[in-house]
Design a protein around this motif. Structure first.
Motif, PDB file in Angstrom:
ATOM      1  N   PHE A   1      38.217  29.404  43.265  1.00 14.22           N
ATOM      2  CA  PHE A   1      37.497  30.012  42.150  1.00 14.22           C
ATOM      3  C   PHE A   1      36.057  30.328  42.541  1.00 14.22           C
ATOM      4  O   PHE A   1      35.497  31.332  42.082  1.00 14.22           O
ATOM      5  CB  PHE A   1      37.554  29.114  40.908  1.00 14.22           C
ATOM      6  CG  PHE A   1      38.829  29.300  40.126  1.00 14.22           C
ATOM      7  CD1 PHE A   1      39.005  30.423  39.321  1.00 14.22           C
ATOM      8  CD2 PHE A   1      39.858  28.392  40.219  1.00 14.22           C
ATOM      9  CE1 PHE A   1      40.177  30.620  38.617  1.00 14.22           C
ATOM     10  CE2 PHE A   1      41.046  28.582  39.518  1.00 14.22           C
ATOM     11  CZ  PHE A   1      41.198  29.701  38.711  1.00 14.22           C
TER      12      PHE A   1
ATOM     13  N   LEU B   1      39.158  37.756  38.340  1.00 17.00           N
ATOM     14  CA  LEU B   1      38.696  36.398  38.033  1.00 17.00           C
ATOM     15  C   LEU B   1      39.382  35.867  36.779  1.00 17.00           C
ATOM     16  O   LEU B   1      39.968  34.778  36.790  1.00 17.00           O
ATOM     17  CB  LEU B   1      37.168  36.416  37.852  1.00 17.00           C
ATOM     18  CG  LEU B   1      36.503  35.124  37.376  1.00 17.00           C
ATOM     19  CD1 LEU B   1      36.809  33.979  38.326  1.00 17.00           C
ATOM     20  CD2 LEU B   1      35.002  35.309  37.283  1.00 17.00           C
TER      21      LEU B   1
ATOM     22  N   HIS C   1      42.531  32.952  36.381  1.00 12.57           N
ATOM     23  CA  HIS C   1      42.448  31.808  35.482  1.00 12.57           C
ATOM     24  C   HIS C   1      43.599  31.836  34.478  1.00 12.57           C
ATOM     25  O   HIS C   1      44.276  30.826  34.251  1.00 12.57           O
ATOM     26  CB  HIS C   1      41.102  31.803  34.750  1.00 12.57           C
ATOM     27  CG  HIS C   1      40.960  30.689  33.759  1.00 12.57           C
ATOM     28  ND1 HIS C   1      41.222  30.875  32.423  1.00 12.57           N
ATOM     29  CD2 HIS C   1      40.624  29.399  33.916  1.00 12.57           C
ATOM     30  CE1 HIS C   1      41.040  29.720  31.796  1.00 12.57           C
ATOM     31  NE2 HIS C   1      40.665  28.813  32.688  1.00 12.57           N
TER      32      HIS C   1
ATOM     33  N   VAL D   1      36.835  25.368  34.656  1.00  9.24           N
ATOM     34  CA  VAL D   1      36.669  26.729  35.181  1.00  9.24           C
ATOM     35  C   VAL D   1      36.308  27.670  34.043  1.00  9.24           C
ATOM     36  O   VAL D   1      35.453  28.546  34.181  1.00  9.24           O
ATOM     37  CB  VAL D   1      37.952  27.203  35.893  1.00  9.24           C
ATOM     38  CG1 VAL D   1      37.828  28.670  36.288  1.00  9.24           C
ATOM     39  CG2 VAL D   1      38.215  26.365  37.124  1.00  9.24           C
TER      40      VAL D   1
END
Lengths: 647, 199
Positions: B34, B136, B140, B184
């Motif tokens: 990440f 991104l 996730h 995250v």
């Protein structure tokens, strides 16, 4: 997609390869069926979770890939052997240096080292197996599936051709519209998953499964380097995962990570690639350092000199390896300050590496050196690798690098680092640990042929490249004119590459000869060695140790041997718990391979359908409550008696 | 309370200890993964190439609902683990199902958010910024979806086998994963959305 786009056609060399591959596959299947070995292969090898067998499979695959990458190398040297030759055209040459680089780093160096680690590491720490045996099998099969996927590229669909570094924008669809680079993106992604799992597996194995009493500072040096390498794998491989993901999205789904016109940045690829790629160099070179440490100590009949500084050095090297990636692109518009910082961090790596070199030399000082094959490779490593290291410092100077950048000088440098640093070590390790795997030693006399041909051939091939590089020959040139004056150097280099190939052939012959004729009566400890793996039979019993050894100091096995305390006590032997074999890893690898293949050809619906098989494999794995089985103490006793004699 | 003075069930065997350590290491790798995605996002967030910027298209309200759902799910996951430590299978299952429902709600909101962006003319192919943004968030979101399937499978195993050393270890590991996704998300909220408002 038409059939003639699917199969690569129009080149006689590739046409012959297609026929050869087809015949080999048919031949293998026919041979195995004729010998009725399918069941044996499935039960004993394809579904095995035994770390020693997985290690052997890694090594076999690695040697095969070495052959493939080596043939690529020979073709390159043949092409440049004379000025103006047209054995290969420019496109074909591009494909060959790309696959040579990828195959040699990821499908030769990595599996050979991880293979040897698999065989040796649990034995050195006195463990029964690795922490997660089934995951270990999955790692192997993912690597193997990825390697096969990558290798079919040159007959199906076309090979990648943008260099093993695959710099954008060259690697993007605009300049590489063929699917070759899709093979790169997907095959490396699959192999990377397996490598990450291996890294985690080995860290847990080393931290949690050491024999009682073996503190971290009593671990053998090869275990130490494997541990540090595994940490580097966990820290670096996710970066590659993301870089390849971005590449995949750019190439196949129209994203714009690296497209300048849409706001993207090709330098992002360079940074991410080398943020992984530089630690990767140390991922392959650190285990090699560990092997040399074991071998030099054993055949000098002495303790490893400066054990503590060795440990500090490898940790320092690992740390610094994450801080030097910009030295791969000094010339690509960084500020002078940035270049200076990376210049300094790069040169700093020479310090711990130098410490190690001196430690090896001091280990030999006043030792009673035996010139076995394993030791010969370790001795040859030191001067050859030092040449690589010193030229590395030359390259590290940012200002001077503007002269060397992208020349054959660089090519010579990294071959002088990676061949002594990895290939020599793998050879040394194979000669040294061969009896642990197969129960006999390789022939020493044929081994000397292997050694001298390979070492002389290596220097002949790569030494001239320093000179043509300084004279301005850039890397990846597929041809050149007579007027450059490089012809004698490159001709000499081409002859050298044949000597090198002869050395490899001698190794293959040695393996063949030794399988047929070598003595099987060698006991557990043919080299009079120092570490715990030699306290087992050759080849090692499936359960490794009948009784978990206890450790009070470094080189415990050596100490016990000198004090005559290597006796096994009958009453201490108990039932041994073993993990069950599993077919899930190989089946999942096939599923990954099929999905990867469809992705490469951008047949997304098919890829989506078959990815259900991967999910099904994960679920099946989660619902698998097989707790393994026990080997009864009586059977253990019998096995031990067979090789130890009385008990 | 007995559960707090003795070793938790999920740590009761050596193999379990190794599995949990292995998973922590895997989470270390996930942090690198990440972090790399964030780095890519920061490099490319200005590369909008005449396409929309984040500030132009996103709906803060929806993002706050997503945040609320996911953070709450992390809390109920903690409650489920608490029930497991007290060997209360029924309570554990109830809180786990609530966790999954909250997770599914999060995914529903996020998919709607993505559909909204596409209507506004921001797709993966629009600009380097949208590529980095969707990758991104998509990574996730894929992790959350994977977690939902994973934990559903664990519910089946818990019903079949009850709370044993093996199932408790599996559940503990899944809970670590779930909390990690929450962390995250906090980074995404802070460094993508809130930063997007300010820029």
């Amino acid at each position: 997609m038409k059939l003639d786009e699917f199969f690569v056609t129009g080149d006689p060399i590739i046409f012959l390869s297609q026929i050869a591959i087809g015949l080999t596959i048919i031949g293998l299947v026919a041979l195995i069926s004729y010998l009725k070995k399918w069941k044996y292969l499935w039960q004993e090898w394809f579904t095995t979770v035994d770390h020693k067998k997985i290690g052997i499979m890694y090594i076999i695959a690695g040697v095969l890939m070495f052959f493939r990458g080596g043939v690529d190398g020979l073709m390159m040297r043949a092409q440049t052997s004379r000025p103006g030759l047209e054995l290969l055209d420019g496109q074909h040459y591009d494909e060959i240096f790309t696959t040579h680089g990828v195959v040699m780093i990821l499908f030769m160096a990595m599996p050979l080292l991880i293979g040897i680690m698999n065989v040796v590491l649990p034995l050195q720490i006195g463990a029964r197996d690795v922490a997660f045996p089934k995951l270990n099998a999955l790692s192997f099969w993912l690597f193997f599936g990825a390697a096969m996927l990558f290798n079919i590229s040159f007959v199906i669909g076309g090979s990648p051709d943008a260099g093993w570094t695959n710099y954008f924008p060259l690697a993007g669809v605009e300049f590489s519209p063929d699917i070759g680079n899709n093979f790169y993106a997907i095959a490396l992604q699959i192999a990377g998953i397996g490598t990450l799992a291996t890294g985690i597996n080995f860290i847990v194995t080393i931290l949690k499964m050491r024999a009682p009493g073996m503190t971290l500072m009593k671990m053998p040096m090869f275990t130490w380097t494997s541990l540090v390498t595994s940490v580097l794998i966990v820290a670096a491989f996710p970066i590659l995962t993301i870089a390849l993901l971005m590449m995949t999205l750019d190439r196949m789904f129209g994203a714009h990570f690296f497209t300048v016109a849409a706001g993207g940045d090709p330098m992002l690829w360079l940074n991410l690639f080398w943020l992984w790629g530089h630690p990767e160099v140390y991922i392959v070179v650190l285990p090699a350092f560990g092997m040399y440490s074991e071998i030099i100590a054993t055949f000098s009949r002495k303790n490893l000199f400066g054990y503590k500084t060795m440990v500090i050095s490898i940790v320092a090297i690992a740390f610094l390896s994450m801080l030097v990636w910009v030295h791969h692109f000094y010339t690509m518009g960084n500020s002078a300050a940035v270049n200076s910082v990376f210049s300094v961090t790069t040169m700093m790596i020479a310090i711990p590496t130098g410490v190690k070199i001196f430690n090896w030399l001091f280990t030999m000082r006043k030792g009673r050196i035996q010139f076995t094959n394993a030791m010969m490779w370790s001795l040859a490593f030191i001067p050859c690798f030092t040449i690589g290291g010193v030229t590395g410092v030359m390259l590290a100077m940012a200002a001077a690098d503007y002269q060397y950048h992208n020349t054959m000088f660089l090519v010579a440098h990294f071959h002088y680092v990676l061949i002594p640093g990895v290939v020599f070590a793998v050879f040394a390790g194979l000669y040294y640990w061969w009896p642990k795997m197969f129960g006999f030693t390789l022939n020493e006399r044929i081994g000397k042929w292997h050694f001298w041909l390979f070492v002389i051939g290596f220097n002949m091939t790569f030494m001239p490249m320093f000179f043509v590089g300084l004279d301005g020959m850039s890397r990846r040139m597929y041809t050149y004119s007579e007027s450059t004056g490089w012809a004698p150097y490159l001709g000499f280099s081409a002859i050298g590459s044949l000597v090198l190939a002869a050395g490899f052939a001698a190794l293959v012959y040695n393996i063949y000869w030794s399988f047929r004729y070598a003595s099987r009566d060698i006991g557990g400890d043919p080299w009079d060695a120092r570490t715990l793996e030699w306290d087992t039979a050759s080849p090692v019993q499936e359960y490794n140790f009948a009784v978990t050894p206890e450790v009070t100091e470094l080189d415990q096995f050596w100490k016990n041997k000198k004090e005559g305390k290597n006796k096994l006590k009958k009453e201490e032997i108990k039932d041994i718990h073993m993990p069950s074999n599993s077919g899930i890893p190989i089946i999942m690898s096939v599923a990954f391979g099929i999905v990867g293949f469809f992705l490469i050809f951008e047949w997304f619906t098919l890829a989506a359908i078959f990815s259900i098989a991967i999910i099904a494999g994960l679920i099946a794995s989660s619902f698998d409550y097989d707790d393994g089985y026990h080997i009864p103490a009586k059977k253990v006793l019998e096995t031990e008696r067979k090789w130890r004699g009385d008990l | 309370m007995a559960s707090q003075t003795s070793t938790p069930l999920e740590y009761s065997t050596h193999q379990n200890e190794m599995n949990i350590l292995g998973f922590w290491l895997f989470l270390g790798a996930e942090i690198v993964l990440f972090a790399t995605l964030f780095a890519g996002y920061f490099v490319l967030e200005g590369g909008t190439a005449d396409g929309p910027t984040l500030a132009e298209i996103f709906v803060l309200n929806d993002v706050l609902i997503e945040t609320f759902l996911l953070l709450t799910s992390s809390f109920t996951m903690g409650l489920a683990l608490h029930q497991m430590r007290h060997n209360n299978l029924k309570g554990m299952l109830i809180f786990t199902v609530i966790t999954l429902l909250l997770g599914a709600g999060f995914m529903y909101m996020e998919i709607n958010e993505f559909i909204h962006y596409v209507h506004e003319g921001a797709t993966l192919q629009t600009s380097a910024f949208t590529s980095a943004f969707f990758t991104l968030l998509g990574t996730h979101g894929a992790h959350v979806s994977f977690g939902i399937v994973w934990i559903t499978m664990l519910i089946i195993q818990l019903v079949q086998r009850g709370i044993t050393p093996v199932t408790s270890r599996k559940f503990f590991i899944a809970s670590l994963y779930w909390h990690f996704l929450d962390v995250v998300w906090i980074f995404i909220l802070t460094f993508v959305y809130l930063r997007g408002v300010l820029m």
